[in-house]
Design an enzyme around this catalytic site. Structure first.
Site, PDB file in Angstrom:
ATOM      1  CD  GLU A   8      -2.843   0.909   2.544  1.00 45.66           C
ATOM      2  OE1 GLU A   8      -2.730  -0.088   3.287  1.00 45.66           O
ATOM      3  OE2 GLU A   8      -3.763   1.739   2.664  1.00 45.66           O
ATOM      4  CD  GLU A  55     -10.070  -2.760   6.587  1.00 43.74           C
ATOM      5  OE1 GLU A  55     -10.004  -1.671   7.174  1.00 43.74           O
ATOM      6  OE2 GLU A  55      -9.391  -3.761   6.913  1.00 43.74           O
ATOM      7  CD  GLU A 106      -6.061  -4.880   4.410  1.00 41.78           C
ATOM      8  OE1 GLU A 106      -5.934  -4.574   5.606  1.00 41.78           O
ATOM      9  OE2 GLU A 106      -6.468  -4.095   3.537  1.00 41.78           O
TER      10      GLU A 106
HETATM   11  O1  AHR Z   1      -2.875  -2.909   6.190  1.00 44.30           O
HETATM   12  C1  AHR Z   1      -3.096  -1.698   6.837  1.00 44.30           C
HETATM   13  C2  AHR Z   1      -4.543  -1.273   6.816  1.00 44.30           C
HETATM   14  O2  AHR Z   1      -5.307  -2.176   7.536  1.00 44.30           O
HETATM   15  C3  AHR Z   1      -5.231  -1.229   5.478  1.00 44.30           C
HETATM   16  O3  AHR Z   1      -4.985  -0.045   4.794  1.00 44.30           O
HETATM   17  C4  AHR Z   1      -6.665  -1.351   5.834  1.00 44.30           C
HETATM   18  O4  AHR Z   1      -7.421  -1.948   4.811  1.00 44.30           O
HETATM   19  C5  AHR Z   1      -6.661  -2.144   7.120  1.00 44.30           C
HETATM   20  O5  AHR Z   1      -7.422  -1.552   8.085  1.00 44.30           O
END
Ligand code: AHR
Length: 483
Positions: free
Chosen positions: A24, A172, A297
């Site tokens: 990210e 999310e 994730e």
């Molecule tokens: O991985 C870090 C963050 O965790 C991501 O940006 C989010 O999708 C999650 O809450």
């Protein structure tokens, strides 16, 4: 304790995409670590940092999720194309309010994938973007013929379209991606996926809907009910926090008490219950398992390293993280009939990373070594085992190319464990045996001592009369391959 491996029974294939990664625009997750720019003094190829890319190539990253995470829902792809000096500088409001210069954008992402040999998994912006913006991004990436967006791509230096394998619609969305209710999200998902263009009829883009946070079973039930017919996969997010508390008290990555080792293992194992229960709900709407669960994730999440920017989520990675990785991968394998992809958060410098960098230095973490040792399970056939396992042990057995690979984690803090394996197929030779272990429960690699935790030859395996015996020290992950 012994396990009989049912090597003659056909098992499901362990998708290689379970070994997926996630990067990210967050802290040093991309800038300075994966991408340094062509003019950097750090050796690079087309701006991609060579030492990091070479290390990642060894673990054969199958897919890389990008650009977020939370960042995805603030990302406008047009900011990241064209000459670098004209790219818009924005504020990364999710992660530390730092300036994002957009020098890593769509072209750079596909260049990185090309160097890694990985497939694309892009997460669209449905939080602050529009349907048209999403559709035009996909047109820009995948349209082969003449169109406004393919012409723009060509003007920016890329003649041919890229292959877009996976596409996430929402991240999310129940939280930072829009605080939507599942009913509303399902409609938004249905709308966006309607306008997702499929130019490459031979390789349709695989659509991933935003799934639940941890044990939000209502979310899964609602999205499957209202949108299940329009999706290929539904995601699940679950992080392992030693204390189970968010905020400042998640627990530290190093120097933690013994009870946090134990609670971390317990929380990592919770993934099994989550997948089982979400799958059961999915079974109701999708008995033929046409829809996959995508755990895009997962990983450990600790208090950040002291002195670092709290918005950068930088944390150390110890032999405890190696246990979490092995436990979790073993769980994913056991659910190979439902879990098609997983993406550990995140690949470099963020949360449970494979690699940490500082300036021009780089270290591999214990988690990296687990991903390395487990590679033979990618696209292999899962082998079911029957029998008893000692306490605090978890394993996977799989077969591919006439080889049987057994990976096992002994996460007991003090005790060595002995496990016998028998198999119906006859294997006559130990082809390789590797161990990752450490004396201390928070043993880790640093820039000063980069080799404290690393793979080495495992001497505790013996094969006699078709019986494989493993004597596995405490705090160890082993992988043994038989021929
Ligand atoms: O991985 C870090 C963050 O965790 C991501 O940006 C989010 O999708 C999650 O809450």
């Amino acid at each position: 304790m012994s396990i009989e491996l049912l090597t003659q029974k056909k098992g499901p294939t362990i998708s290689k995409y379970i070994y997926g990664q996630f990067s990210e625009h967050l802290g040093h997750g991309i800038y300075g670590s994966l991408y340094v720019g062509k003019d950097s003094k750090i050796p690079n190829v087309n701006g991609m940092r060579s030492d990091v890319v070479n290390a990642l190539k060894k673990i054969h990253v199958p897919v890389l999720r990008w650009p977020g995470g939370l960042f995805a829902d603030t990302y406008h792809w047009r900011d990241g194309i064209g000459p670098k000096d004209t790219r818009k500088k924005i504020v990364n409001t999710n992660w530390g309010d730092v300036t994002e210069d957009n020098s890593f954008g769509t072209h750079e992402y596909f260049e990185l994938l090309h160097q890694l040999g990985a497939d694309a998994y892009i997460n669209a912006n449905i939080g602050s973007g529009t349907v048209q913006e999403m559709a035009e991004w996909v047109e820009y990436m995948t349209m082969a013929g003449e169109s406004p967006m393919s012409k723009l791509r060509q003007k920016n230096g890329r003649q041919d379209p890229w292959k877009l394998k996976f596409f996430g619609i929402g991240n999310e969305s129940w939280g930072g991606g829009g605080h939507m209710r599942p009913e509303y999200y399902s409609d938004v998902y249905r709308q966006y996926q309607t306008f997702l263009p499929q130019y490459d009829k031979d390789h349709p883009i695989y659509k991933v809907a935003c799934g639940p946070n941890e044990d939000d079973y209502h979310w899964t039930d609602t999205v499957m009910k209202l949108a299940g017919q329009y999706l290929d996969g539904i995601s699940l997010h679950y992080y392992t926090l030693p204390t189970g508390q968010w905020g400042q008290h998640k627990g530290d990555a190093t120097d933690f008490p013994e009870d946090q080792w134990t609670s971390t293992m317990t929380r990592a194992k919770h993934m099994d219950e989550l997948i089982t229960k979400h799958s059961t709900i999915m079974d109701h709407y999708d008995p033929d398992h046409k829809v996959d669960l995508i755990v895009d994730e997962w990983g450990t999440w600790y208090n950040v390293t002291k002195g670092t920017n709290p918005g950068f989520l930088q944390q150390q990675n110890t032999i405890r993280d190696a246990m979490v990785a092995a436990i979790t991968l073993n769980i994913f394998h056991q659910h190979a009939d439902r879990v098609h992809m997983a993406n550990i958060a995140q690949m470099v410098n963020v949360l449970q990373a494979m690699i940490l960098t500082k300036g021009d230095q780089m270290i591999k973490t214990p988690t990296y070594y687990v991903f390395d040792m487990y590679q033979k399970h990618m696209d292999a056939e899962l082998v079911e085992g029957v029998g008893d396992l000692p306490k605090n042990v978890t394993y996977t057995a799989s077969q591919k190319n006439d080889q049987l690979t057994i990976s096992l984690a002994n996460y007991d803090l003090t005790e060595e464990k002995t496990i016998d394996f028998t198999a119906a197929n006859s294997y006559s030779k130990i082809d390789s045996a590797i161990i990752l272990t450490a004396d201390r429960m928070d043993a880790h690699n640093t820039f000063e001592e980069p080799d404290v935790v690393h793979e080495t030859t495992f001497k505790g395996a013996s094969l006699e009369n078709g019986k494989l015996q493993l004597r596995v020290p405490s705090k160890s992950v082993v992988t043994v391959t038989l021929k």
